[in-house]
Design an enzyme around this catalytic site. Structure first.
Site, PDB file in Angstrom:
ATOM      1  N   LYS A  76       0.830  -1.214   0.000  1.00 50.29           N
ATOM      2  CA  LYS A  76       0.000   0.000   0.000  1.00 50.29           C
ATOM      3  C   LYS A  76       0.867   1.267   0.000  1.00 50.29           C
ATOM      4  CE  LYS A  76      -3.948   1.890   2.562  1.00 50.29           C
ATOM      5  NZ  LYS A  76      -4.922   1.539   3.598  1.00 50.29           N
ATOM      6  N   GLU A 153     -11.040   6.215   4.898  1.00 49.54           N
ATOM      7  CA  GLU A 153     -11.003   5.327   6.070  1.00 49.54           C
ATOM      8  C   GLU A 153     -11.590   5.961   7.334  1.00 49.54           C
ATOM      9  OE1 GLU A 153      -6.936   3.961   5.970  1.00 49.54           O
ATOM     10  OE2 GLU A 153      -7.348   2.794   4.176  1.00 49.54           O
ATOM     11  N   ASP A 176      -6.576   7.879  12.858  1.00 48.53           N
ATOM     12  CA  ASP A 176      -6.346   6.562  12.274  1.00 48.53           C
ATOM     13  C   ASP A 176      -4.847   6.415  12.016  1.00 48.53           C
ATOM     14  OD1 ASP A 176      -6.177   4.335  10.682  1.00 48.53           O
ATOM     15  OD2 ASP A 176      -7.777   4.898   9.310  1.00 48.53           O
TER      16      ASP A 176
END
Ligand code: AMP
Length: 495
Positions: A76, A153, A176
């Site tokens: 990622k 997200e 996050d």
């Protein structure tokens, strides 16, 4: 007679740096689909065992030490780059590796639900730029998945909180901290409507940074006592990478642990064992720069949203790395600088009913449920996380839509030519990261607008309109107002 059409089931996918999860809606609630081993999370690791055999997940992670050259982790972090991975004589782009993870999740869901899965909501960090988003969409296409929405997200985590909460109103800070990304979102929630007020973060800060500090510290201490160079031994180093992460995780629940790797290597003098203790205090000391960086991004996000820390009445921590005690302490200190009230702040603000590992995947499932008409009545309004504009002929960025603008929205500006008899004008759409003073531009596309060739420099009137639809998709239209000639670039994913 026409055959009745059944709507395909949409699933939610959290395609994480370290772990990935897949969810669906059952009886109005998001459920995580277990993988082939019965685990709820699947390591985002791919091992190319042979030309034919590709392993994904836990088994790939377990083989990583022995097959370091043919194992890919943290793909990622490379999404959106064109740097290929070379494995044997194969060359694969990051999205092709990501597609293998997506295919694996899709297979697990198909096994579990006993139906073909072709549709999904996939989550991405709010701070992913267009290239990273496009690469995620390409990975899904390769895996045979149609993406209904790339969901940010933190928004996904807030949806999870909203569905499970009895609170009718909240002012949320969603922090996050995953394996490789930090996403900060300030969001209002009122009567099932979510409104994003501010976003910030970085794609260079995450749990891996803490692992690297432990690796460095362990190697430095080891070097003092041994002439053997662990850095140049790939198998030994790979073991250290795995143990560093385990050590970090241990230190979230205990104040002291030991990095112990028996037979990490063999030198001319015989086997080498690694055995070092690390305290939580020492860990906090060696990682204080990372904590400081996270705090810097928090300050910047609040400043850009023009909100004070006391605006927040609920904190949702997402991503495994928020379990690091120093991270939570820093957030607490930031929200309540008075040490006397820190414990009370922690108790009052931190909403622990949200599982940091599953909140994003559950939120993706919730949106899938909304799109599937299985969940009713939740709405969310996002804001742009980047400045969007055009590059002029001098290479200067001219913003049209500023970072932090709620969408749907549209903005128009008048432009003209810079030369006599210009046959066409290049419309170069750009975005920048939206940080204070940042100059990190990304090209989102170029198109040409045909002009009347008879016009002198500065004479034509060209209207350029940027519009963002409710899904966060940008369209750019350019019109020569005198001739009526127009051209457009549509469907640019910006968020
Ligand atoms: P995610 O992308 O949310 O799966 O987050 C993964 C990151 O969280 C990795 O860097 C993990 O090492 C880290 N992590 C997971 N559990 C813990 C824990 N209990 N304490 C500290 N870090 C953790």
């Amino acid at each position: 007679m026409t055959k009745p059409t059944t709507k395909p089931r949409i699933v939610g996918i959290d395609l994480g740096t370290t772990n990935s999860l897949i969810s669906f809606i059952k009886n109005g609630q998001p459920r995580i689909i277990p993988n082939e081993r019965g685990s709820r999370t699947t390591p985002s690791v791919v091992c190319f065992k042979s030309e034919q055999e590709i392993i994904v997940g836990e088994m790939a992670l377990n083989q990583a030490v022995l097959n370091a050259d043919s194992t890919v982790s943290n793909v990622k972090l490379m999404m959106g780059t064109t740097e290929p991975y070379t494995i044997g004589d194969r060359s694969l782009l990051p999205e092709e590796i990501s597609a293998l993870i997506l295919s694996h999740l899709k297979n697990c869901a198909e096994q579990y639900l006993q139906q073909e899965i072709t549709d999904a909501v996939i989550t991405v960090p709010a701070y992913f730029n267009d290239n990273q988003r496009q690469a995620t969409l390409r990975a899904a296409t390769i895996a045979g998945i149609k993406v209904h929405k790339l969901l940010n997200e933190p928004t996904a985590a807030a949806l999870t909180y909203g569905l499970g909460s009895t609170q009718e109103q909240a002012r949320l800070l969603v922090l996050d901290l995953g394996g490789g990304t930090l996403d900060i979102t300030l969001m209002e929630y009122s009567d099932k409507v979510f409104r994003v007020r501010g976003v910030g973060g970085a794609t260079t800060v995450g749990g891996i940074n803490f692992d690297r500090q432990i690796i460095e510290h362990t190697l430095e201490t080891f070097d003092l006592n041994s002439p053997y160079d662990l850095r140049n031994d790939p198998i030994a180093f790979q073991q250290l990478v795995i143990y560093a992460e385990k050590t970090k995780i241990d230190l979230s629940s205990s104040t002291e642990t030991t990095v112990m790797i028996p037979y990490i290597a063999v030198s001319d003098e015989g086997p080498i064992h690694l055995n070092q203790s690390l305290s939580r205090d020492k860990f906090s000391e060696i990682s204080k720069d990372i904590i400081h960086d996270i705090e810097k991004y928090l300050i910047e996000t609040f400043a850009r949203a023009e909100l004070e820390p006391n605006w927040v009445d609920s904190v949702i921590l997402v991503g495994g790395a928020t379990r690091i005690p120093a991270v939570e302490e820093m957030v607490c200190r930031f929200l309540s600088p008075d040490p006397e009230t820190m414990a009370e702040t922690r108790e009052r603000l931190f909403k622990r009913q949200v599982n940091p590992d599953e909140a994003v995947a559950r939120g993706a499932g919730i949106l899938a449920g909304i799109l599937n008409d299985e969940i009713a009545g939740m709405e969310f309004h996002d804001i742009t996380s980047h400045n969007l504009g055009l590059e002029d002929d001098q290479g200067i960025f001219i913003p049209l839509i500023a970072a932090g603008t709620p969408y749907p929205c549209a903005e128009t500006r008048l432009f003209t030519t810079t030369a006599n008899n210009q046959p066409e004008v290049a419309i170069h759409v750009m975005q920048d990261r939206g940080h204070e003073g940042s100059e990190e531009f990304t090209s989102l596309g170029v198109f040409q607008l045909e002009m009347d060739a008879e016009k002198a420099q500065g004479e034509p009137n060209i209207d350029v309109t940027f519009s963002i639809d409710p899904n966060g998709v940008l369209s750019v239209n350019a019109v020569d107002l005198d001739s009526g000639k127009a051209n457009a670039e549509c469907g640019i994913q910006i968020l």
